[in-house]
Design a protein around this motif. Structure first.
Motif, PDB file in Angstrom:
ATOM      1  N   GLN A 153      26.480   9.804  21.857  1.00  0.00           N
ATOM      2  CA  GLN A 153      27.034   9.239  20.626  1.00  0.00           C
ATOM      3  C   GLN A 153      27.622   7.850  20.882  1.00  0.00           C
ATOM      4  O   GLN A 153      27.401   6.920  20.105  1.00  0.00           O
ATOM      5  N   ARG A 154      28.334   7.692  21.980  1.00  0.00           N
ATOM      6  CA  ARG A 154      28.950   6.396  22.302  1.00  0.00           C
ATOM      7  C   ARG A 154      27.888   5.329  22.531  1.00  0.00           C
ATOM      8  O   ARG A 154      27.987   4.208  22.045  1.00  0.00           O
ATOM      9  N   ARG A 155      26.827   5.677  23.270  1.00  0.00           N
ATOM     10  CA  ARG A 155      25.801   4.692  23.607  1.00  0.00           C
ATOM     11  C   ARG A 155      24.941   4.291  22.411  1.00  0.00           C
ATOM     12  O   ARG A 155      24.499   3.156  22.326  1.00  0.00           O
ATOM     13  N   THR A 156      24.676   5.237  21.509  1.00  0.00           N
ATOM     14  CA  THR A 156      23.762   4.957  20.401  1.00  0.00           C
ATOM     15  C   THR A 156      24.469   4.606  19.098  1.00  0.00           C
ATOM     16  O   THR A 156      23.881   3.944  18.258  1.00  0.00           O
ATOM     17  N   GLY A 157      25.687   5.108  18.915  1.00  0.00           N
ATOM     18  CA  GLY A 157      26.382   4.932  17.638  1.00  0.00           C
ATOM     19  C   GLY A 157      25.859   5.862  16.558  1.00  0.00           C
ATOM     20  O   GLY A 157      26.191   5.720  15.385  1.00  0.00           O
ATOM     21  N   ILE A 158      25.063   6.847  16.942  1.00  0.00           N
ATOM     22  CA  ILE A 158      24.436   7.788  16.024  1.00  0.00           C
ATOM     23  C   ILE A 158      25.491   8.710  15.394  1.00  0.00           C
ATOM     24  O   ILE A 158      26.470   9.088  16.044  1.00  0.00           O
ATOM     25  N   ALA A 159      25.292   9.053  14.143  1.00  0.00           N
ATOM     26  CA  ALA A 159      26.193   9.986  13.463  1.00  0.00           C
ATOM     27  C   ALA A 159      26.100  11.367  14.130  1.00  0.00           C
ATOM     28  O   ALA A 159      25.036  11.765  14.609  1.00  0.00           O
ATOM     29  N   ARG A 160      27.202  12.092  14.142  1.00  0.00           N
ATOM     30  CA  ARG A 160      27.265  13.386  14.834  1.00  0.00           C
ATOM     31  C   ARG A 160      26.207  14.368  14.332  1.00  0.00           C
ATOM     32  O   ARG A 160      25.582  15.054  15.119  1.00  0.00           O
ATOM     33  N   ASN A 161      26.013  14.447  13.021  1.00  0.00           N
ATOM     34  CA  ASN A 161      25.057  15.414  12.482  1.00  0.00           C
ATOM     35  C   ASN A 161      23.623  15.059  12.886  1.00  0.00           C
ATOM     36  O   ASN A 161      22.821  15.943  13.181  1.00  0.00           O
ATOM     37  N   ILE A 162      23.302  13.782  12.923  1.00  0.00           N
ATOM     38  CA  ILE A 162      21.952  13.368  13.326  1.00  0.00           C
ATOM     39  C   ILE A 162      21.756  13.616  14.816  1.00  0.00           C
ATOM     40  O   ILE A 162      20.717  14.118  15.243  1.00  0.00           O
ATOM     41  N   LEU A 163      22.775  13.295  15.616  1.00  0.00           N
ATOM     42  CA  LEU A 163      22.677  13.541  17.062  1.00  0.00           C
ATOM     43  C   LEU A 163      22.522  15.034  17.337  1.00  0.00           C
ATOM     44  O   LEU A 163      21.695  15.434  18.170  1.00  0.00           O
ATOM     45  N   THR A 164      23.276  15.863  16.650  1.00  0.00           N
ATOM     46  CA  THR A 164      23.153  17.310  16.818  1.00  0.00           C
ATOM     47  C   THR A 164      21.722  17.758  16.544  1.00  0.00           C
ATOM     48  O   THR A 164      21.132  18.519  17.317  1.00  0.00           O
ATOM     49  N   ASP A 165      21.150  17.261  15.456  1.00  0.00           N
ATOM     50  CA  ASP A 165      19.773  17.610  15.101  1.00  0.00           C
ATOM     51  C   ASP A 165      18.796  17.136  16.171  1.00  0.00           C
ATOM     52  O   ASP A 165      17.902  17.890  16.580  1.00  0.00           O
ATOM     53  N   ARG A 166      18.918  15.900  16.626  1.00  0.00           N
ATOM     54  CA  ARG A 166      17.970  15.370  17.612  1.00  0.00           C
ATOM     55  C   ARG A 166      18.081  16.098  18.942  1.00  0.00           C
ATOM     56  O   ARG A 166      17.065  16.424  19.560  1.00  0.00           O
ATOM     57  N   LEU A 167      19.296  16.376  19.390  1.00  0.00           N
ATOM     58  CA  LEU A 167      19.457  17.118  20.648  1.00  0.00           C
ATOM     59  C   LEU A 167      18.859  18.510  20.524  1.00  0.00           C
ATOM     60  O   LEU A 167      18.190  18.997  21.440  1.00  0.00           O
ATOM     61  N   ARG A 168      19.051  19.148  19.391  1.00  0.00           N
ATOM     62  CA  ARG A 168      18.488  20.484  19.160  1.00  0.00           C
ATOM     63  C   ARG A 168      16.957  20.425  19.196  1.00  0.00           C
ATOM     64  O   ARG A 168      16.315  21.248  19.848  1.00  0.00           O
ATOM     65  N   ARG A 169      16.373  19.448  18.514  1.00  0.00           N
ATOM     66  CA  ARG A 169      14.909  19.316  18.477  1.00  0.00           C
ATOM     67  C   ARG A 169      14.335  18.974  19.851  1.00  0.00           C
ATOM     68  O   ARG A 169      13.330  19.543  20.270  1.00  0.00           O
ATOM     69  N   LEU A 170      14.953  18.025  20.545  1.00  0.00           N
ATOM     70  CA  LEU A 170      14.455  17.629  21.865  1.00  0.00           C
ATOM     71  C   LEU A 170      14.555  18.778  22.852  1.00  0.00           C
ATOM     72  O   LEU A 170      13.690  18.945  23.719  1.00  0.00           O
ATOM     73  N   THR A 171      15.583  19.592  22.721  1.00  0.00           N
ATOM     74  CA  THR A 171      15.728  20.772  23.577  1.00  0.00           C
ATOM     75  C   THR A 171      14.711  21.839  23.197  1.00  0.00           C
ATOM     76  O   THR A 171      14.052  22.425  24.061  1.00  0.00           O
ATOM     77  N   ALA A 172      14.534  22.074  21.896  1.00  0.00           N
ATOM     78  CA  ALA A 172      13.586  23.097  21.434  1.00  0.00           C
ATOM     79  C   ALA A 172      12.159  22.783  21.866  1.00  0.00           C
ATOM     80  O   ALA A 172      11.371  23.698  22.125  1.00  0.00           O
ATOM     81  N   HIS A 173      11.823  21.511  21.961  1.00  0.00           N
ATOM     82  CA  HIS A 173      10.463  21.117  22.325  1.00  0.00           C
ATOM     83  C   HIS A 173      10.311  20.805  23.809  1.00  0.00           C
ATOM     84  O   HIS A 173       9.297  20.251  24.231  1.00  0.00           O
ATOM     85  N   GLY A 174      11.327  21.170  24.609  1.00  0.00           N
ATOM     86  CA  GLY A 174      11.195  21.082  26.061  1.00  0.00           C
ATOM     87  C   GLY A 174      11.308  19.688  26.639  1.00  0.00           C
ATOM     88  O   GLY A 174      10.932  19.462  27.787  1.00  0.00           O
ATOM     89  N   ILE A 175      11.855  18.742  25.899  1.00  0.00           N
ATOM     90  CA  ILE A 175      12.026  17.373  26.383  1.00  0.00           C
ATOM     91  C   ILE A 175      13.356  17.247  27.112  1.00  0.00           C
ATOM     92  O   ILE A 175      13.456  16.563  28.127  1.00  0.00           O
ATOM     93  N   LEU A 176      14.367  17.927  26.605  1.00  0.00           N
ATOM     94  CA  LEU A 176      15.673  18.040  27.251  1.00  0.00           C
ATOM     95  C   LEU A 176      15.945  19.516  27.517  1.00  0.00           C
ATOM     96  O   LEU A 176      15.392  20.380  26.843  1.00  0.00           O
ATOM     97  N   ALA A 177      16.806  19.776  28.480  1.00  0.00           N
ATOM     98  CA  ALA A 177      17.281  21.137  28.743  1.00  0.00           C
ATOM     99  C   ALA A 177      18.801  21.077  28.848  1.00  0.00           C
ATOM    100  O   ALA A 177      19.364  20.050  29.212  1.00  0.00           O
ATOM    101  N   GLN A 178      19.432  22.178  28.525  1.00  0.00           N
ATOM    102  CA  GLN A 178      20.879  22.275  28.693  1.00  0.00           C
ATOM    103  C   GLN A 178      21.170  23.000  29.990  1.00  0.00           C
ATOM    104  O   GLN A 178      20.489  23.966  30.339  1.00  0.00           O
ATOM    105  N   GLN A 179      22.189  22.521  30.693  1.00  0.00           N
ATOM    106  CA  GLN A 179      22.652  23.197  31.898  1.00  0.00           C
ATOM    107  C   GLN A 179      24.158  23.015  31.997  1.00  0.00           C
ATOM    108  O   GLN A 179      24.720  22.151  31.330  1.00  0.00           O
TER     109      GLN A 179
END
Length: 157
Positions: A50-76
């Protein structure tokens, strides 16, 4: 061979037969690519993205969820063990040449001559050379020297 299911429904593909369209359906909006860019640059937490992009929290939440769901990011678990962090998967790291090419296009076409901008450097501090695709014979490739050929699908063996 079919890809393993991630448990996430496939998106409604814009153009189901086109790899470019499918890739754009997965990572083609500006926020997704900026999140991937920042993950490649060491961002791991929601707050860092959020700090680096300035993205709104709701949009960032959506993008992180999508990128994780499609195997681009993983949570650890973060090293502290108290929070989760996001890390690039091999699929996400495979986007490096895409971002590199997009960056280099931007350096050439999105800035006025002499205008300041960031530059990607290698581990020794040298500017990363321009990416130029070449064919099997070493000859440069471009839109005039290539064409799309349809490959077999489920009905082709």
């Amino acid at each position: 061979m079919p890809r393993p299911s991630t448990g996430t429904p496939s998106p409604a593909w814009t153009d189901p037969d086109c790899p470019v369209a499918r890739a754009l359906d997965l990572v083609g909006d500006r926020w997704s690519l900026l999140v991937v860019r920042d993950a490649m640059d060491g961002a791991r937490s929601f707050t860092e993205f959020q700090r680096r992009t300035g993205i709104a929290r709701n949009i960032l939440t959506d993008r992180l969820r999508r990128l994780t769901a499609h195997g681009i990011l993983a949570q650890q678990s973060a090293p502290s063990g108290r929070r989760l962090q996001y890390v690039l998967t091999d699929v996400g790291r495979d986007l490096f040449p895409v971002l590199l090419t997009l960056r280099q296009w931007g350096e050439r076409h999105a800035f006025e001559p002499g205008e300041r901008h960031s530059t990607l450097v290698d581990q020794h501090g040298a500017r990363v050379p321009d990416v130029r695709p070449t064919g099997a014979d070493g000859a440069p490739l471009d839109a005039d020297t290539t064409h799309v050929r349809k490959t077999g699908g489920p009905s082709h063996r």
